[in-house]
Design a protein around this motif. Structure first.
Motif, short mmCIF file in Angstrom:
data_model
loop_
_atom_site.label_atom_id
_atom_site.label_comp_id
_atom_site.label_asym_id
_atom_site.label_seq_id
_atom_site.Cartn_x
_atom_site.Cartn_y
_atom_site.Cartn_z
N LEU A 113 38.52 -19.03 56.91
CA LEU A 113 38.83 -19.94 57.83
C LEU A 113 37.66 -20.86 58.07
CD1 LEU A 113 39.97 -17.68 60.87
CD2 LEU A 113 41.64 -18.79 59.35
N PRO A 114 38.20 -22.23 58.29
CA PRO A 114 37.47 -23.39 58.62
C PRO A 114 36.07 -22.91 59.55
CG PRO A 114 39.54 -24.09 59.12
CD PRO A 114 39.50 -22.80 59.23
N GLY A 115 34.50 -23.97 58.64
CA GLY A 115 33.11 -23.83 59.03
C GLY A 115 32.76 -22.38 59.30
N TYR A 116 33.26 -21.40 58.72
CA TYR A 116 32.68 -20.45 58.09
C TYR A 116 31.68 -20.08 56.56
CZ TYR A 116 34.63 -18.31 61.84
OH TYR A 116 34.63 -17.44 63.19
N VAL A 174 29.02 -20.22 44.93
CA VAL A 174 29.46 -20.28 45.91
C VAL A 174 31.08 -21.12 45.64
CG1 VAL A 174 30.24 -20.30 47.82
CG2 VAL A 174 28.81 -19.45 47.26
N ASN A 175 32.58 -21.11 45.08
CA ASN A 175 33.86 -21.66 45.34
C ASN A 175 35.06 -21.13 46.43
OD1 ASN A 175 32.88 -22.93 42.61
ND2 ASN A 175 33.79 -21.13 42.26
N VAL A 176 34.90 -22.25 47.28
CA VAL A 176 35.82 -21.72 48.99
C VAL A 176 37.20 -22.83 48.66
CG1 VAL A 176 34.69 -23.26 50.32
CG2 VAL A 176 35.82 -21.19 50.78
N ARG A 177 37.97 -21.51 49.20
CA ARG A 177 39.30 -22.20 49.67
C ARG A 177 39.45 -22.10 51.34
NH1 ARG A 177 45.10 -22.86 46.50
NH2 ARG A 177 45.86 -23.68 48.59
N THR A 178 39.55 -23.04 51.70
CA THR A 178 39.98 -22.63 53.24
C THR A 178 41.25 -22.56 53.84
OG1 THR A 178 37.09 -24.21 53.62
CG2 THR A 178 38.41 -23.96 55.36
N GLN A 206 23.63 -16.13 61.35
CA GLN A 206 24.64 -16.19 62.04
C GLN A 206 24.17 -16.95 63.37
OE1 GLN A 206 26.33 -12.86 63.94
NE2 GLN A 206 26.99 -13.00 61.68
N LYS A 207 23.24 -17.46 63.38
CA LYS A 207 22.77 -18.17 64.38
C LYS A 207 23.34 -20.03 63.89
CE LYS A 207 19.09 -22.18 65.19
NZ LYS A 207 19.24 -23.31 64.25
N GLN A 208 23.86 -20.30 62.83
CA GLN A 208 24.29 -21.25 62.32
C GLN A 208 25.55 -21.06 62.22
OE1 GLN A 208 22.39 -22.94 58.80
NE2 GLN A 208 21.62 -21.09 58.58
N VAL A 209 26.28 -19.98 62.25
CA VAL A 209 27.95 -20.18 62.39
C VAL A 209 28.25 -20.13 63.44
CG1 VAL A 209 29.65 -18.59 62.30
CG2 VAL A 209 27.60 -18.89 60.45
N ALA A 210 26.97 -19.82 64.86
CA ALA A 210 27.58 -20.01 66.13
C ALA A 210 27.81 -20.70 66.40
CB ALA A 210 26.62 -18.34 66.91
N GLU A 211 26.14 -22.34 66.45
CA GLU A 211 26.24 -23.41 66.75
C GLU A 211 27.34 -23.82 65.71
OE1 GLU A 211 21.28 -23.61 67.31
OE2 GLU A 211 22.22 -24.39 65.43
N TRP A 212 27.78 -23.48 64.71
CA TRP A 212 28.91 -24.59 64.60
C TRP A 212 30.36 -24.04 64.56
CZ3 TRP A 212 29.00 -28.88 62.36
CH2 TRP A 212 29.84 -29.76 61.56
N ARG A 213 30.54 -23.12 65.04
CA ARG A 213 31.89 -23.03 65.22
C ARG A 213 32.30 -22.76 66.49
NH1 ARG A 213 36.54 -22.98 62.98
NH2 ARG A 213 37.44 -20.77 64.56
N GLY A 214 30.94 -22.38 67.25
CA GLY A 214 30.62 -21.94 69.29
C GLY A 214 31.39 -20.62 68.64
#
Length: 374
Positions: free
Chosen positions: A40-43, A67-71, A305-313
């Protein structure tokens, strides 16, 4: 016969594995050099939108895995791609799809002993991704589906203020819903208490008859709803402009509105509150298992975890991230608040009794029902 890797969970097809199921990895070997993810977006961020938001490049440098990612945008997208044979090594799976993927053999068991960071993740979340003795995912984040309201209005005491045409009459056309199956679950939680003859036990495990009753209520209420939001920014904008006075929201929306000085608060509906989580899972047909296990441990570290929390809220799954987050973040997002998280009603892996019951509504029933509301 499948050969060439020193690991048990390898690039074999389902036909190569006994019974079509992969065994958990026993040891982490040499990196295969690539990792294909579905998210999903933002992870899975690598600085495209903001150069400072990047936990992919550091991972690539330390692991040797490109890393190759499909969102994709929805839980349904994740479910279809992971259950349809697409060759992603793993995926960030939303909670509303997680249990159904496990039931459909769309996720492989995880050997958590190979993940040093795993034991520091929240115990409640770790329990949600287990079935029997097997663990099928690594929790990444969580949140709650809250009942928000403008403080100038009377404080709602029930989800009826959002879902019941009669109870919500004073604020018709000023209501917002969250898009997707979580709205069905919250409405089911309301009917569990309001219409006890339905005998709803778990708002995330409904019979087809119970689902029909919930959808009937939602269909009746839908003309009275201002908007159905896919992205939290839509909910924030509706409340900030004064167009919405009550509706579904999350801790992120509440936090942003509060810091912006908007008079929005959380009600305490007597029926309770549903929660959600997102967890990383492994494809049973994983092609790059060593890289996948390195990724699972990487995204469980406090720094990521900190970066994901801040970016995704969102609330991080590891409370150790609180030492790195801005002051007040973990208080606002209830990180480490045992009573709060234990009080939420989360989706769970369907039990065998439900799976064998022809009257148990499956994932396609939920998505079809939600789509029918328009």
């Amino acid at each position: 016969m499948c050969t060439g890797l020193v690991v048990t969970l390898s690039a074999c097809s389902a036909e190569d594995a006994p019974g079509g199921k992969a065994e958990p990895l026993k040891t982490v070997g040499a990196a295969e050099g690539a990792l294909n993810l579905l998210s999903l977006p933002g992870y899975v961020e690598e600085g495209f939108e903001d150069r400072s938001v990047d936990w992919v490049k550091p991972f690539e440098e330390r692991s040797g895995c490109q890393v190759n990612v499909r969102t994709v945008g929805t839980a349904q997208d994740v479910y279809e791609r992971m259950s349809g044979g697409d060759f992603y090594d793993g995926a960030l799976v939303p909670s509303e799809a997680f249990g159904r993927l496990v039931a459909a053999d769309g996720l492989a068991p995880v050997n958590t002993r190979l993940l040093p960071s795993y034991k520091s993740l929240d115990a409640r979340l770790r329990g949600l991704v287990k079935q029997g003795d097997e663990t099928y995912g690594v929790p990444a984040a969580w949140g709650a589906n809250l009942l928000l309201f403008e403080t100038g209005q009377a404080q709602p005491a029930s989800w009826g203020a959002v879902f019941d045409p009669g109870e919500s009459k004073p604020h018709h056309k000023r209501i917002v819903w969250r898009d997707g199956p979580h709205a069905i679950a919250s409405a089911a939680l309301y009917l569990k208490h309001r219409k006890r003859s339905l005998k709803i036990r778990d708002p995330y495990a409904l019979t087809t008859g119970q689902l029909d009753e919930v959808v009937s209520l939602l269909r009746e209420q839908r003309p009275n709803v201002l908007s159905v939001w896919k992205d939290g920014i839509q909910s924030i904008e509706a409340f900030a402009a004064g167009d919405a006075v009550v509706g579904m929201g999350g801790l992120h929306e509440l936090d942003v509105l509060a810091r912006g000085g908007r008079p929005i608060a959380v009600a305490a509906p007597k029926e309770g509150v549903t929660g959600w989580y997102a967890a990383w899972g492994i494809n049973p047909r994983v092609r790059h298992p060593n890289c996948m296990y390195q990724w699972l441990d990487w995204v469980s570290t406090p720094e990521v975890q900190k970066q994901v929390a801040e970016w995704r809220g969102v609330s991080p799954a590891d409370s150790r991230a609180c030492g790195l987050l801005r002051p007040g973040f973990c208080t606002a997002y209830h990180v480490g608040d045992r009573a709060y998280i234990d009080g939420l009603v989360f989706p769970r892996i369907p039990d065998e009794e439900c799976e064998k019951d022809s009257e148990c509504a499956d994932w396609s029933d939920w998505t079809e029902a939600w789509s029918s509301l328009g």
